[in-house]
Design a protein around this motif. Sequence first.
Motif, mmCIF file in Angstrom:
data_model
loop_
_atom_site.group_PDB
_atom_site.id
_atom_site.type_symbol
_atom_site.label_atom_id
_atom_site.label_comp_id
_atom_site.label_asym_id
_atom_site.label_seq_id
_atom_site.Cartn_x
_atom_site.Cartn_y
_atom_site.Cartn_z
ATOM 1 N N ARG A 60 0.809 -1.161 0.057
ATOM 2 C CA ARG A 60 0.001 0.012 0.016
ATOM 3 C C ARG A 60 0.868 1.278 -0.047
ATOM 4 O O ARG A 60 2.103 1.265 0.423
ATOM 5 C CB ARG A 60 -0.851 -0.110 1.194
ATOM 6 N N ALA A 61 0.553 2.366 -0.494
ATOM 7 C CA ALA A 61 1.139 3.755 -0.562
ATOM 8 C C ALA A 61 1.691 3.815 0.888
ATOM 9 O O ALA A 61 2.762 4.604 0.817
ATOM 10 C CB ALA A 61 0.327 4.742 -1.107
ATOM 11 N N SER A 62 1.069 3.973 1.623
ATOM 12 C CA SER A 62 1.372 4.192 3.007
ATOM 13 C C SER A 62 2.668 3.297 3.443
ATOM 14 O O SER A 62 3.456 4.048 4.126
ATOM 15 C CB SER A 62 0.376 4.039 4.227
ATOM 16 N N ALA A 63 2.665 1.977 3.196
ATOM 17 C CA ALA A 63 3.668 1.348 3.343
ATOM 18 C C ALA A 63 4.910 1.474 2.530
ATOM 19 O O ALA A 63 6.040 1.308 3.024
ATOM 20 C CB ALA A 63 3.349 -0.043 3.347
ATOM 21 N N ALA A 97 5.883 4.490 1.292
ATOM 22 C CA ALA A 97 6.246 5.950 1.368
ATOM 23 C C ALA A 97 7.621 5.953 1.877
ATOM 24 O O ALA A 97 8.500 6.697 1.602
ATOM 25 C CB ALA A 97 5.296 6.572 2.395
ATOM 26 N N GLU A 98 7.882 5.156 2.621
ATOM 27 C CA GLU A 98 9.425 5.479 3.627
ATOM 28 C C GLU A 98 10.568 5.008 2.245
ATOM 29 O O GLU A 98 11.528 5.417 2.398
ATOM 30 C CB GLU A 98 9.454 4.525 4.707
ATOM 31 N N TYR A 99 10.084 4.038 1.711
ATOM 32 C CA TYR A 99 11.129 3.379 0.893
ATOM 33 C C TYR A 99 11.118 3.789 -0.676
ATOM 34 O O TYR A 99 11.877 3.325 -1.703
ATOM 35 C CB TYR A 99 11.450 1.977 0.797
ATOM 36 N N ASP A 100 10.037 4.477 -1.257
ATOM 37 C CA ASP A 100 9.771 4.578 -2.652
ATOM 38 C C ASP A 100 10.907 5.200 -3.477
ATOM 39 O O ASP A 100 10.638 5.132 -4.602
ATOM 40 C CB ASP A 100 8.320 5.198 -2.847
ATOM 41 N N ARG A 101 11.681 6.033 -2.666
ATOM 42 C CA ARG A 101 12.735 6.568 -3.653
ATOM 43 C C ARG A 101 13.861 5.634 -3.928
ATOM 44 O O ARG A 101 14.890 5.856 -4.708
ATOM 45 C CB ARG A 101 13.352 7.966 -2.809
ATOM 46 N N ASN A 102 14.162 4.511 -3.079
ATOM 47 C CA ASN A 102 15.222 3.677 -3.250
ATOM 48 C C ASN A 102 15.407 3.264 -4.718
ATOM 49 O O ASN A 102 16.500 3.210 -5.138
ATOM 50 C CB ASN A 102 15.151 2.561 -2.360
ATOM 51 N N PRO A 103 14.266 2.753 -5.527
ATOM 52 C CA PRO A 103 14.676 2.458 -6.957
ATOM 53 C C PRO A 103 15.640 3.566 -7.453
ATOM 54 O O PRO A 103 16.387 3.339 -8.312
ATOM 55 C CB PRO A 103 13.355 1.927 -7.391
ATOM 56 N N ALA A 104 14.843 4.656 -7.445
ATOM 57 C CA ALA A 104 15.509 5.739 -8.202
ATOM 58 C C ALA A 104 16.974 6.169 -7.698
ATOM 59 O O ALA A 104 17.965 6.496 -8.634
ATOM 60 C CB ALA A 104 14.837 7.114 -8.106
ATOM 61 N N VAL A 105 17.281 5.958 -6.550
ATOM 62 C CA VAL A 105 18.611 6.130 -6.003
ATOM 63 C C VAL A 105 19.500 5.348 -6.632
ATOM 64 O O VAL A 105 20.653 5.795 -6.980
ATOM 65 C CB VAL A 105 18.667 6.347 -4.234
ATOM 66 N N TRP A 106 19.087 4.096 -6.630
ATOM 67 C CA TRP A 106 20.083 3.293 -7.195
ATOM 68 C C TRP A 106 20.349 3.468 -8.690
ATOM 69 O O TRP A 106 21.443 3.179 -9.108
ATOM 70 C CB TRP A 106 19.578 1.613 -7.097
ATOM 71 N N LEU A 107 19.209 3.861 -9.453
ATOM 72 C CA LEU A 107 19.345 4.013 -10.801
ATOM 73 C C LEU A 107 20.411 5.505 -10.847
ATOM 74 O O LEU A 107 21.088 5.386 -12.104
ATOM 75 C CB LEU A 107 17.990 4.325 -11.530
#
Length: 79
Positions: free
Chosen positions: A48-51, A53-63
């Motif tokens: 869920r979006a709430s779950a 939220a804390e990590y949703d940037r991680n894929p972009a950071v690795w890219l």
Amino acid sequence: MLRLRDLYLEPWTRFAPAAELRETFKQGYLFGTVCRALTWDRVLAPLRASARAEYDRNPAVWLDIFREGVEDGVRLGAS
């Protein structure tokens, strides 16, 4: 980091010269950043979006790390 890389690669020098292994390591390191981005994406996708939220940037950071490695070369420390 360079010393750690060299220690990791040392047992493999019986199969290839250290310089060749270091070059292969660079390619593997870049590939690993893409794998990490995809893994984060797959892990977060069903949440869920709430779950997420804390990590949703991680894929972009690795890219971003991948892009920087391609553009500037893989740098693990001063050489």
